[in-house]
Design a protein around this motif. Sequence first.
Motif, mmCIF file in Angstrom:
data_model
loop_
_atom_site.group_PDB
_atom_site.id
_atom_site.type_symbol
_atom_site.label_atom_id
_atom_site.label_comp_id
_atom_site.label_asym_id
_atom_site.label_seq_id
_atom_site.Cartn_x
_atom_site.Cartn_y
_atom_site.Cartn_z
ATOM 1 N N PRO A 79 66.544 79.297 17.847
ATOM 2 C CA PRO A 79 65.104 79.609 17.507
ATOM 3 C C PRO A 79 64.671 78.704 16.818
ATOM 4 O O PRO A 79 63.067 78.572 16.963
ATOM 5 N N THR A 80 65.008 78.273 15.713
ATOM 6 C CA THR A 80 64.341 77.459 14.901
ATOM 7 C C THR A 80 63.849 76.158 15.442
ATOM 8 O O THR A 80 62.991 75.294 14.839
ATOM 9 N N LEU A 81 64.254 75.843 16.555
ATOM 10 C CA LEU A 81 63.547 74.498 17.257
ATOM 11 C C LEU A 81 62.191 74.889 17.268
ATOM 12 O O LEU A 81 61.558 73.694 17.587
ATOM 13 N N ARG A 82 61.822 75.770 17.754
ATOM 14 C CA ARG A 82 60.271 76.217 18.096
ATOM 15 C C ARG A 82 59.380 76.028 16.695
ATOM 16 O O ARG A 82 58.314 76.177 16.782
ATOM 17 N N GLN A 83 59.808 75.646 15.664
ATOM 18 C CA GLN A 83 59.174 75.728 14.413
ATOM 19 C C GLN A 83 58.188 74.424 14.412
ATOM 20 O O GLN A 83 58.520 73.616 14.909
ATOM 21 N N GLU A 84 57.159 74.652 13.790
ATOM 22 C CA GLU A 84 56.001 73.481 13.651
ATOM 23 C C GLU A 84 56.690 72.310 13.162
ATOM 24 O O GLU A 84 56.269 71.300 13.644
ATOM 25 N N GLN A 85 57.526 72.419 12.150
ATOM 26 C CA GLN A 85 57.786 71.167 11.369
ATOM 27 C C GLN A 85 58.853 70.630 12.167
ATOM 28 O O GLN A 85 58.877 69.284 12.181
ATOM 29 N N THR A 86 59.603 71.212 12.881
ATOM 30 C CA THR A 86 60.687 70.640 13.948
ATOM 31 C C THR A 86 59.938 69.855 15.147
ATOM 32 O O THR A 86 60.242 68.416 15.262
ATOM 33 N N GLY A 87 58.888 70.571 15.558
ATOM 34 C CA GLY A 87 58.082 69.863 16.653
ATOM 35 C C GLY A 87 57.372 68.611 16.074
ATOM 36 O O GLY A 87 57.408 67.521 16.800
ATOM 37 N N ALA A 88 56.815 68.541 15.120
ATOM 38 C CA ALA A 88 56.021 67.495 14.104
ATOM 39 C C ALA A 88 57.197 66.149 13.956
ATOM 40 O O ALA A 88 56.771 65.174 14.516
ATOM 41 N N LEU A 89 58.261 66.652 13.659
ATOM 42 C CA LEU A 89 59.398 65.435 13.444
ATOM 43 C C LEU A 89 59.822 65.139 14.849
ATOM 44 O O LEU A 89 59.998 63.743 15.045
ATOM 45 N N ALA A 90 59.839 65.943 15.880
ATOM 46 C CA ALA A 90 60.481 65.523 17.106
ATOM 47 C C ALA A 90 59.517 64.604 17.578
ATOM 48 O O ALA A 90 59.746 63.662 18.510
ATOM 49 N N SER A 91 57.969 64.990 17.770
ATOM 50 C CA SER A 91 57.100 63.992 18.057
ATOM 51 C C SER A 91 57.110 62.655 17.565
ATOM 52 O O SER A 91 57.038 61.674 18.445
ATOM 53 N N ARG A 92 57.786 62.468 16.377
ATOM 54 C CA ARG A 92 57.936 61.281 15.705
ATOM 55 C C ARG A 92 59.171 60.418 16.362
ATOM 56 O O ARG A 92 59.354 59.349 16.511
ATOM 57 N N VAL A 93 60.050 61.138 16.371
ATOM 58 C CA VAL A 93 61.393 60.853 16.650
ATOM 59 C C VAL A 93 61.473 60.467 18.176
ATOM 60 O O VAL A 93 62.242 59.420 18.519
ATOM 61 N N SER A 94 60.672 61.054 18.751
ATOM 62 C CA SER A 94 60.799 60.805 20.388
ATOM 63 C C SER A 94 60.091 59.482 20.744
ATOM 64 O O SER A 94 60.225 59.086 21.718
ATOM 65 N N ALA A 95 59.182 58.709 19.756
ATOM 66 C CA ALA A 95 58.939 57.492 20.078
ATOM 67 C C ALA A 95 59.741 56.422 19.875
ATOM 68 O O ALA A 95 59.331 55.300 20.283
ATOM 69 N N LEU A 96 60.850 56.740 19.375
ATOM 70 C CA LEU A 96 61.852 55.627 19.056
ATOM 71 C C LEU A 96 62.623 55.099 20.390
ATOM 72 O O LEU A 96 63.283 56.132 20.953
ATOM 73 N N PRO A 97 62.646 54.127 20.949
ATOM 74 C CA PRO A 97 63.320 53.774 22.032
ATOM 75 C C PRO A 97 64.787 54.099 22.076
ATOM 76 O O PRO A 97 65.338 54.486 22.870
ATOM 77 N N GLU A 98 65.310 53.887 20.873
ATOM 78 C CA GLU A 98 66.747 54.021 20.655
ATOM 79 C C GLU A 98 67.278 55.499 20.746
ATOM 80 O O GLU A 98 67.955 55.940 21.573
ATOM 81 N N VAL A 99 66.262 56.546 20.578
ATOM 82 C CA VAL A 99 66.413 57.899 20.610
ATOM 83 C C VAL A 99 66.255 58.251 22.227
ATOM 84 O O VAL A 99 67.225 59.161 22.713
ATOM 85 N N ARG A 100 65.311 57.677 22.886
ATOM 86 C CA ARG A 100 65.260 58.066 24.098
ATOM 87 C C ARG A 100 66.235 57.474 25.011
ATOM 88 O O ARG A 100 66.872 58.122 25.789
#
Length: 214
Positions: free
Chosen positions: A73-94
């Motif tokens: 459930p902590t996945l839904r926290q705002e700070q997780t979402g904020a970092l997820a948005s930055r992490v998801s811009a990395l082609p290596e992660v995608r």
Amino acid sequence: MIIAVDGPAAAGKGTLARRLAEHFGLAYLDTGALYRATAMRLLRAGAAVEAEIEAEAAAAAAAAIEPENLVDPTLRQEQTGALASRVSALPEVRAALLQYQRDFAARPPKGSGAVLDGRDIGTVVCPQADHKLFVTASAEERARRRVAELRERGETDVDADQILAELKERDKRDAERQASPLKAAADAHLLDTTNLDIDAAFKAAKALISAAKG
Ligand code: C5P
């Protein structure tokens, strides 16, 4: 049957995708949870939300994701979402998460098909999906929903203006990144839920899919 549901944050994709999966008897994958779980691993390893992300470490965190990591459930926290948005811009992660998503679509746990929701399902992950929906709503309406969701979860310190600003920032980052930007597939059905509640959105989506199925 594969159904791709894409769109910006808080447009109602998750609830809609879940209901479609239930209705058509399909498995469901929330692909945002993969990016959130990757971010969560980095946070637990001591990363700061605003700090520069090391691509190699982020890709390793993404490659280590297991299905049981997606129900936290902590996945839904705002700070997780904020970092997820930055992490998801990395082609290596995608790249590290692409196979997980394609494997799920190819061999869904329920056998008969799957609904995947995200940003690039219809364009990159499953371009051959049988049905593609691009779900949107105005930024103001999406922020209103996010605020209501946070309050419902018991968060008392919710700044509506800040939520709207962060949502717009995330939309911009998702739409402008080089790697798999948020965009509607050319053959996607657009569904604007600004003035639709979840039942009306579900009805509209179901009608689009049933009509296409003939
Ligand atoms: O949909 P959700 O808000 O859970 O997604 C978290 C973040 O993961 C989004 O801000 C988006 O940047 C990213 N994401 C993505 N591609 C997907 C799903 C999510 O880039 N298919």
